[in-house]
Scaffold this active site. Structure first.
Site, PDB file in Angstrom:
ATOM      1  N   ILE A 130      35.940  38.317  34.105  1.00  0.00           N
ATOM      2  CA  ILE A 130      36.425  38.944  35.328  1.00  0.00           C
ATOM      3  C   ILE A 130      37.744  39.633  34.973  1.00  0.00           C
ATOM      4  CG2 ILE A 130      35.282  37.457  37.002  1.00  0.00           C
ATOM      5  CD1 ILE A 130      37.724  35.779  37.257  1.00  0.00           C
ATOM      6  N   ASP A 131      38.082  40.652  35.745  1.00  0.00           N
ATOM      7  CA  ASP A 131      39.258  41.464  35.429  1.00  0.00           C
ATOM      8  C   ASP A 131      40.540  40.639  35.438  1.00  0.00           C
ATOM      9  OD1 ASP A 131      37.581  43.654  35.371  1.00  0.00           O
ATOM     10  OD2 ASP A 131      37.973  44.191  37.465  1.00  0.00           O
ATOM     11  N   LYS A 132      41.535  41.123  34.723  1.00  0.00           N
ATOM     12  CA  LYS A 132      42.838  40.459  34.655  1.00  0.00           C
ATOM     13  C   LYS A 132      43.370  40.103  36.033  1.00  0.00           C
ATOM     14  CE  LYS A 132      47.680  41.416  33.635  1.00  0.00           C
ATOM     15  NZ  LYS A 132      48.665  42.467  33.316  1.00  0.00           N
TER      16      LYS A 132
ATOM     17  N   THR B  13      41.783  39.887  38.901  1.00  0.00           N
ATOM     18  CA  THR B  13      40.823  39.217  39.772  1.00  0.00           C
ATOM     19  C   THR B  13      40.905  37.729  39.480  1.00  0.00           C
ATOM     20  OG1 THR B  13      39.324  41.121  39.818  1.00  0.00           O
ATOM     21  CG2 THR B  13      38.377  38.997  40.372  1.00  0.00           C
TER      22      THR B  13
ATOM     23  N   ARG C 297      34.765  46.780  42.531  1.00  0.00           N
ATOM     24  CA  ARG C 297      35.856  47.707  42.824  1.00  0.00           C
ATOM     25  C   ARG C 297      35.355  49.148  42.943  1.00  0.00           C
ATOM     26  NH1 ARG C 297      39.883  46.232  38.056  1.00  0.00           N
ATOM     27  NH2 ARG C 297      41.253  47.734  39.115  1.00  0.00           N
TER      28      ARG C 297
END
Length: 303
Positions: A137-139, A141, A237
């Site tokens: 998962i994104d930084k 998030t 997103r």
């Protein structure tokens, strides 16, 4: 080393070589291709070229991708919020602001550094930079990730992702008031041709499917649950922006005027999968981060 060869067609004549090659694979950044060109790993008609050379019809392009240099990733003691752990699998709640795995130039402070200090039995399928990492998962998030502690577990979890049987539900706060109760976004994702640091809906992209359901509506925002059917980079997103409801606090895909949420208002709340050994379906839920929950409470008080 991996070797690839292409022949340039007429429609691409006049395109810069670095852009043309980067467009051949969504995983390659333009800066990575430029580095390969500078190191003479990329040849045009058997000769080294400069990064700004334009391709011509019939040019024979050869790329020899060098083996990545081994990098040492050091264990780092850190407080990890472990939701489940046995000899096969670990489930961890990643805070917003933490990168999942190291990369060249960014070798410390990541979740992998912390996991390596926590346990020494992570799967090795993804190599030294991503031990145990099955999905990301994104930084900015927050939320739940499953981590494989051996290669058999890793293969099982990856296959479940391929088969779309892993349950992944996110909570998100978006700009705008969504009029319908639920919906499905089916739009292929790939590198944004105008900005390779971003992803976008593109015709030749990879399949991407997001289901969403409205949880609450406020004056100018909507609180939604998003369920992933596929797991592309920045999927929720980009998809929510695509239908006109970008995430609150998203610096890359959201509006300039937004609310500070320490990143985007996106939290991986629910994670469920079949345990690789017991074959039992297990699921976990992580509550919203404090800042995210506080914004919702403020909206409720003011509505």
């Amino acid at each position: 080393m991996e070797k690839m060869q292409w022949s340039v067609e007429l429609e691409h004549q006049g395109t810069r070589i670095d852009k043309w090659v980067a467009d051949q694979n969504q995983e390659w950044s333009r800066s990575q291709v430029q580095q390969w060109i500078k190191e003479s790993h990329l040849l045009v008609n058997g000769s080294a070229v400069k990064v700004n050379q334009k391709v011509k019809q019939g040019d024979e392009i050869t790329l020899t991708i060098p083996e990545p240099e081994p990098l040492d990733v050091e264990p780092e003691k850190m407080e990890l919020e472990i939701y489940f752990e046995d000899e096969d699998v670990l489930v961890v709640n990643k805070p917003s602001g933490m990168v999942v795995h190291p990369a060249p130039g960014h070798l410390s402070g990541t979740l992998v550094n912390g996991l390596m200090a926590h346990c020494n039995d992570l799967s090795g399928i993804n190599g030294v930079m991503r031990p145990g990492i099955v999905h990301r998962i994104d930084k900015d998030t927050s939320g739940l990730l499953m981590v494989a502690k051996n290669d058999v577990a890793h293969e099982s979890l990856v296959q479940q992702l391929v088969d779309k049987t892993v349950l992944r539900k996110y909570r998100a706060l978006v700009h705008g008031v969504i009029p319908h109760e639920k919906g499905t976004i089916e739009a292929p994702l790939g590198r944004d041709p105008k900005d390779r640091q971003k992803m976008a809906v593109v015709d030749q992209g990879k399949e991407a499917v997001t289901h969403f359901q409205v949880l609450e509506r406020f004056k100018n925002h909507t609180y939604v649950e998003c369920q992933l059917e596929t797991g592309r980079t920045h999927q929720i997103r980009v998809h929510m922006r695509y239908i006109g409801f970008p995430l609150v606090g998203d610096p890359k895909y959201g509006p300039r005027k937004t609310i500070d949420v320490d990143g985007q208002a996106l939290h991986a709340e629910t994670l469920g999968f079949e345990h690789p050994q017991t074959k039992e379906f297990v699921s976990f839920q992580a509550p919203l981060p404090e800042r995210f929950a506080q914004i919702l409470d403020n909206f409720r008080k003011n509505s």
